[in-house]
Design an enzyme around this catalytic site. Structure first.
Site, PDB file in Angstrom:
ATOM      1  N   ASP A 245       0.856  -1.190   0.000  1.00 44.55           N
ATOM      2  CA  ASP A 245       0.000   0.000   0.000  1.00 44.55           C
ATOM      3  C   ASP A 245       0.888   1.234   0.000  1.00 44.55           C
ATOM      4  O   ASP A 245       1.689   1.432   0.926  1.00 44.55           O
ATOM      5  CB  ASP A 245      -0.907   0.011   1.235  1.00 44.55           C
ATOM      6  CG  ASP A 245      -1.802   1.228   1.275  1.00 44.55           C
ATOM      7  OD1 ASP A 245      -2.734   1.309   0.456  1.00 44.55           O
ATOM      8  OD2 ASP A 245      -1.565   2.122   2.123  1.00 44.55           O
ATOM      9  N   GLU A 329      -2.378  -1.416  -5.658  1.00 45.37           N
ATOM     10  CA  GLU A 329      -3.630  -0.808  -6.092  1.00 45.37           C
ATOM     11  C   GLU A 329      -3.374  -0.004  -7.353  1.00 45.37           C
ATOM     12  O   GLU A 329      -2.382   0.724  -7.448  1.00 45.37           O
ATOM     13  CB  GLU A 329      -4.188   0.099  -4.992  1.00 45.37           C
ATOM     14  CG  GLU A 329      -5.528   0.727  -5.324  1.00 45.37           C
ATOM     15  CD  GLU A 329      -6.038   1.598  -4.199  1.00 45.37           C
ATOM     16  OE1 GLU A 329      -7.162   2.120  -4.316  1.00 45.37           O
ATOM     17  OE2 GLU A 329      -5.319   1.762  -3.190  1.00 45.37           O
ATOM     18  N   CYS A 391     -12.651  -4.083   7.089  1.00 44.90           N
ATOM     19  CA  CYS A 391     -11.976  -4.646   8.258  1.00 44.90           C
ATOM     20  C   CYS A 391     -11.333  -5.963   7.853  1.00 44.90           C
ATOM     21  O   CYS A 391     -12.014  -6.876   7.366  1.00 44.90           O
ATOM     22  CB  CYS A 391     -12.978  -4.872   9.395  1.00 44.90           C
ATOM     23  SG  CYS A 391     -12.271  -5.750  10.819  1.00 44.90           S
ATOM     24  N   CYS A 394     -13.085  -9.099  10.130  1.00 45.67           N
ATOM     25  CA  CYS A 394     -14.451  -9.585   9.915  1.00 45.67           C
ATOM     26  C   CYS A 394     -15.005  -9.235   8.548  1.00 45.67           C
ATOM     27  O   CYS A 394     -16.152  -9.596   8.239  1.00 45.67           O
ATOM     28  CB  CYS A 394     -15.376  -9.044  11.009  1.00 45.67           C
ATOM     29  SG  CYS A 394     -15.603  -7.247  10.958  1.00 45.67           S
ATOM     30  N   CYS A 410     -13.012  -1.101  14.293  1.00 47.64           N
ATOM     31  CA  CYS A 410     -14.162  -1.652  13.577  1.00 47.64           C
ATOM     32  C   CYS A 410     -15.375  -1.696  14.507  1.00 47.64           C
ATOM     33  O   CYS A 410     -15.304  -2.234  15.620  1.00 47.64           O
ATOM     34  CB  CYS A 410     -13.837  -3.040  13.038  1.00 47.64           C
ATOM     35  SG  CYS A 410     -15.222  -3.846  12.194  1.00 47.64           S
ATOM     36  N   CYS A 413     -16.574  -5.738  14.951  1.00 44.26           N
ATOM     37  CA  CYS A 413     -15.837  -6.714  15.764  1.00 44.26           C
ATOM     38  C   CYS A 413     -14.939  -6.077  16.808  1.00 44.26           C
ATOM     39  O   CYS A 413     -14.367  -6.778  17.644  1.00 44.26           O
ATOM     40  CB  CYS A 413     -15.008  -7.632  14.865  1.00 44.26           C
ATOM     41  SG  CYS A 413     -13.661  -6.784  13.981  1.00 44.26           S
ATOM     42  N   ASP A 420      -3.098   2.133   6.917  1.00 45.98           N
ATOM     43  CA  ASP A 420      -2.299   1.633   5.799  1.00 45.98           C
ATOM     44  C   ASP A 420      -2.020   0.143   5.921  1.00 45.98           C
ATOM     45  O   ASP A 420      -2.039  -0.586   4.922  1.00 45.98           O
ATOM     46  CB  ASP A 420      -0.984   2.413   5.715  1.00 45.98           C
ATOM     47  CG  ASP A 420      -1.209   3.886   5.431  1.00 45.98           C
ATOM     48  OD1 ASP A 420      -2.251   4.212   4.832  1.00 45.98           O
ATOM     49  OD2 ASP A 420      -0.360   4.707   5.826  1.00 45.98           O
TER      50      ASP A 420
END
Length: 464
Positions: A245, A329, A391, A394, A410, A413, A420
């Site tokens: 990333d 990406e 996340c 989950c 999150c 969860c 990052d």
């Protein structure tokens, strides 16, 4: 762009046949094919590479003598003039006469320019070098026709890069028997070889295919040598994949949580650059002191560029050596740099400076060609994939959209994530899913293509 050659807008009918040849000869001054009238015109054939080899460029610095430097300056100027004249000729042929002009016609026009009295100075430069400048122009038009680049623009002295390309007939190469891979390079129209600093040897038995001489804004001369060589692939690393990333806070963040710091070279030298810029604007235009101030700024920018390239080369080589699959990406870098409504102007400027300073585009390009060279696979995930908001525990899409939020929890969860690091984990998982979709195996167990793009897969839109 209306009225320009190759514009996507609706265009009038193109003139062809005998009428086109008459216009080229009488109105545009392009000589006919007198040498080849009996031979049917056909597509130009490029040079074929030897089987199992790849083209690779090695870059060396050299120090020309005063006479060589003077001759190279004339060569740079002639290449720039021929490029601009060829661009004007092709533009005029289409806008005024609706006649398409290609590389062959511009080469015949070049012969006339060299013979004309007012441009006889072109004869001081090797004709092969000027032909290569026209080839570069033709390549720019082909990229424009493929909608891979915008319409070609003219070159300006002091703004465009000074460069000249010599093919095999434009230079002489004599290898040093005591130091294989190094030797003497003598350019056309020069009598003495260049003083090249061979920082490393060329591959054993390799002969240069072409050489390109460049001069940067800092006045440094470089020799780029293109050779054909067999690049050995690295041994497969079975099961190894990494999510990468890229960012502003850290240059890259890997899925294991490790980060590579952003060098922030422009910020580090900002005060010095500002001081040199103020000195430049106090100098009188055209004076020697102003040229000295400009050269000091160019040298500092050259140092920044050298450090950035070295960092990116070391980082990308390490990532390619340690992993079989690399997942990134697919970023629209230019789109990210455009001004957004609602964002403070100064904040946008700082963000754009950070993106430019990071060199994201150069990093992704290096990963792409090194993966192809060494038998790795680069997976490019579509930018629409919400890697920062999912996340990684989950899979709930609960993450924040505000760039200022670097740590978030999150709501589903309760897991706490580094923005990052969480994105890198999600990129790796999505990249492996796409990899298995294409290859049907774990990384390294079966031959895979060097590049997998999510946008090229028909089923991707259903999975996002």
């Amino acid at each position: 762009m209306a009225g320009q050659e190759g514009s996507p807008a609706e265009r009038p009918t193109r003139v062809t046949g005998d009428e086109a040849r008459r216009i080229k000869r009488e109105d545009l001054g392009i000589p006919g094919r007198s040498k080849h009238e009996k031979r049917a015109a056909g597509p130009m054939r490029g040079r074929t590479k030897a089987a199992g080899t790849r083209e690779r460029t090695y870059r060396f610095r050299f120090y020309p003598s005063p006479g060589q430097a003077d001759q190279l300056v004339r060569t740079f100027g002639a290449c720039r003039w021929v490029y601009n004249r060829g661009l004007d000729l092709r533009r005029e042929g289409w806008e005024r006469h609706r006649v398409s002009i290609g590389y062959a016609e511009t080469c015949r026009a070049l012969t006339g320019w060299r013979r004309a009295e007012e441009t006889s100075w072109l004869r001081e430069v090797s004709s092969t070098v000027l032909q290569q400048s026209l080839r570069h122009l033709d390549g720019a038009f082909k990229r424009f026709f493929r909608e891979a680049a915008r319409y070609p623009r003219g070159k300006k002295k002091g703004r465009s890069r000074d460069s000249a390309t010599y093919v095999r007939t434009g230079f002489r190469w004599v290898e040093d028997p005591e130091r294989p891979g190094t030797g003497l390079v003598t350019l056309a129209k020069q009598s003495e070889p260049l003083d090249v600093r061979w920082s490393r040897a060329l591959p054993s038995g390799a002969h240069p295919v072409k050489v390109t001489v460049t001069r940067d804004r800092a006045g440094r001369y470089f020799l780029s040598v293109l050779v054909e060589e067999s690049v050995s692939r690295l041994s497969p690393v079975v099961g190894k994949a990494v999510g990468v990333d890229v960012g502003i806070t850290s240059l890259v963040t890997l899925d294991d949580g490790s980060k590579v710091d952003h060098p922030r070279l422009l910020r580090r030298y900002r005060a010095r650059l500002a001081r040199l810029q103020r000195q430049l604007h106090r100098k009188r235009r055209g004076s020697r002191n102003r040229e000295k101030a400009r050269l000091a700024i160019a040298r500092l920018h050259a140092r920044i560029g050298d450090v950035r390239r070295d960092l990116l080369d070391q980082l990308t080589t390490r990532l390619v050596r340690e992993n079989q699959v690399l997942v990134v990406e697919g970023l629209d870098i230019e789109g990210l740099k455009r001004r957004r409504s609602g964002m403070d102007k100064r904040l946008r400027a700082r963000l754009n400076e950070g993106i430019t300073d990071a060199g994201w585009g150069a990093l992704l390009r290096r990963l792409a060609y090194k993966a192809e060279w060494y038998g790795r696979t680069l997976v490019v995930v579509d930018p629409r994939y919400p890697s920062t908001r999912i996340c990684s525990h989950c899979r709930a899409v609960e993450g924040p959209t505000d760039l200022s939020v670097r740590i978030w929890a999150c709501a589903a969860c309760g897991a706490t994530h580094d923005r990052d690091g969480n994105a890198a984990v999600n990129l790796r998982e999505e990249g492996l899913r796409l990899y298995r979709l294409v290859v049907g195996a774990e990384p390294g167990e079966r031959a895979a293509p060097p590049l997998i793009r999510a946008v090229d897969l028909a089923t991707y839109g259903q999975a996002v």
